[in-house]
Design a protein around this motif. Structure first.
Motif, short mmCIF file in Angstrom:
data_model
loop_
_atom_site.label_atom_id
_atom_site.label_comp_id
_atom_site.label_asym_id
_atom_site.label_seq_id
_atom_site.Cartn_x
_atom_site.Cartn_y
_atom_site.Cartn_z
N UNK A 78 0.68 -0.93 0.26
CA UNK A 78 -0.12 0.14 0.07
C UNK A 78 0.80 1.24 0.01
N UNK A 79 2.27 1.09 0.52
CA UNK A 79 2.86 2.25 0.32
C UNK A 79 3.33 2.59 -1.18
N UNK A 80 3.54 4.12 -1.44
CA UNK A 80 3.70 4.35 -2.84
C UNK A 80 5.41 3.73 -3.02
N UNK A 81 5.29 3.36 -4.27
CA UNK A 81 6.70 2.60 -4.59
C UNK A 81 7.17 3.32 -5.91
N UNK A 82 7.71 4.71 -5.55
CA UNK A 82 7.95 5.55 -6.58
C UNK A 82 8.88 5.25 -7.72
N UNK A 83 9.99 4.34 -7.66
CA UNK A 83 10.55 3.90 -8.87
C UNK A 83 9.67 2.85 -9.79
N UNK A 84 8.66 2.32 -8.98
CA UNK A 84 8.18 1.25 -9.58
C UNK A 84 7.06 1.84 -10.41
N UNK A 85 6.31 3.08 -10.10
CA UNK A 85 5.50 3.77 -10.72
C UNK A 85 6.21 4.46 -11.83
N UNK A 86 7.40 4.93 -11.95
CA UNK A 86 8.04 5.35 -13.19
C UNK A 86 8.36 3.97 -14.13
N UNK A 87 8.53 2.68 -13.58
CA UNK A 87 8.59 1.58 -14.67
C UNK A 87 7.36 1.49 -15.29
N UNK A 88 6.15 1.32 -14.44
CA UNK A 88 4.60 1.15 -15.03
C UNK A 88 4.50 1.97 -16.14
N UNK A 89 4.90 3.52 -15.87
CA UNK A 89 4.50 4.41 -16.96
C UNK A 89 5.37 4.36 -18.23
#
Length: 396
Positions: A379-390
């Motif tokens: 549930x915590x924001x995984x910032x580097x993973x969000x970059x990968x998803x985008x």
């Protein structure tokens, strides 16, 4: 759809009380799992917490009256759910239990899906930007531009729960859109794994669900009910005995409040269609709009559609929705913060010849699945993973 009069709304909430009472009498009480905050709004490795969400606007013809969450809860408890805790919402369109399955998709999601400008991704983007983390802020902002479901669970106390529901609905109704909620509070949630927690027992869960239903009643919304709850019966039957009956009581309460529910049904590579159909029947799918698949997972839309059509056929034509939040690159060998995953196609309401109602972003892309593959707590924001998803997002 017709408008709900105060008398009709009173009858709806009486139904909530009846369903709740019946559920409390019949439901077993499994042991409590360790509490956790599976959807907290902090950024992994961030030196500063995410700023709290601004208060959503409450203007508009169908917005609730400006009463506090504490007063709403007090009314709910003191009246024993015998009449509406909020008569101001009686002008909103209603869906009767008889029409939950038959209402056209375009009417069920009239106006389209709601984007929450104060959602988790938007708040995170603001925080990351203030920290000078430009690329990570841009990824969070990209995610925030899409309709993402609002999750409700034990990380919100009753007052916070009411404020979250009322604020999300008010924001959506101001622009004529339809919000999607997720209930995620079943006892022994996630079999004690990364997202462990939930209500202490079935009685507490059904009371919590009745409070949710009382705030959603009279509004155009949809609810995804308890991701993984039915599928995990295969993984930890000792912790999930009687779960179908508990979900059936919760779904009946939502139905009596006129709320279309989609019971989570796993994904195409988990529980066989006939087995899942049997569980859905026991969990009250006949009172729901239908079921949801691929929540927080990665399987392609066509695989999910093929699976869902089999489940639908075995459940008397139940409708369904598919989570496309992270399936843009398909299955990557693991469900937990899968490396190489990408955002799927944007959420949209469907009106084709199948029983597919909508492609939704049910999982919040960028929110961690747990402490795996470099991720923070669930549930915590995984910032580097969000970059990968985008970066890996699907075209279109």
């Amino acid at each position: 759809m017709t408008h709900m009069t105060p008398t009709t709304r009173a009858a709806v909430v009486i139904g909530v009380a009846v369903a709740l009472t019946a559920g409390l009498a019949a439901a077993p009480s499994p042991a409590r799992a360790a509490p956790v905050d599976p959807h907290a709004n902090s950024v992994a490795t961030s030196p500063a917490p995410v700023a709290p969400a601004p208060a959503p606007a409450t203007s508009g013809a169908t917005a609730r009256s400006p009463k506090s969450a504490e007063r709403a809860i007090a009314t709910f408890v003191s009246l024993g759910a015998t009449r509406s805790p909020d008569p101001a919402s009686s002008a909103a369109p209603a869906v009767t239990p008889q029409t939950i399955r038959t209402t056209p998709t375009t009417k069920l999601f009239a106006g389209g899906l709601s984007v929450d400008p104060a959602g988790e991704a938007a708040r995170t983007a603001t925080t990351l930007s203030s920290q000078g983390r430009t690329a990570e802020a841009a990824a969070a902002r990209t995610i925030a531009q899409q309709p993402v479901a609002t999750w409700l669970g034990s990380w919100l106390d009753d007052a916070q729960l009411v404020k979250k529901i009322d604020g999300t609905i008010a924001t959506a109704e101001k622009v004529g859109k339809t919000p999607v909620f997720v209930t995620y509070n079943i006892p022994n949630r996630d079999c004690g794994s990364h997202s462990a927690g939930g209500s202490a027992d079935n009685a507490g869960y059904l009371r919590w669900n009745a409070l949710v239903a009382s705030r959603l009643a009279g509004h155009r919304v949809a609810v995804v009910v308890e991701p993984d709850a039915l599928s995990l019966i295969s993984n930890c039957p000792e912790q999930t005995g009687g779960r179908e009956a508990t979900i059936a009581s919760a779904v009946a309460t939502l139905a009596d409040a006129g709320v279309p529910a989609y019971i989570d049904a796993g994904n195409s590579n988990w529980v066989p269609p006939q087995t899942m159909a049997a569980r859905l029947k026991a969990a009250g799918v006949d009172r729901a709009r239908g079921f949801a698949t691929n929540v927080s997972n990665y399987y392609p839309v066509e695989a999910e559609r093929a699976y869902a059509e089999k489940v639908s056929q075995a459940t008397g034509g139940a409708r369904y929705v598919i989570d496309t939040s992270r399936n843009g690159r398909g299955w990557k060998g693991t469900w937990c913060n899968a490396p190489g995953a990408g955002l799927g196609v944007a959420p949209s309401v469907q009106s084709g010849t199948t029983r597919l109602d909508a492609l939704l972003w049910i999982k919040t892309p960028g929110a961690s699945d747990g402490q795996c593959n470099g991720g923070p707590a669930a549930g915590k924001w995984f910032a580097s993973y969000a970059v990968q998803l985008v970066a890996n997002r699907a075209a279109g």
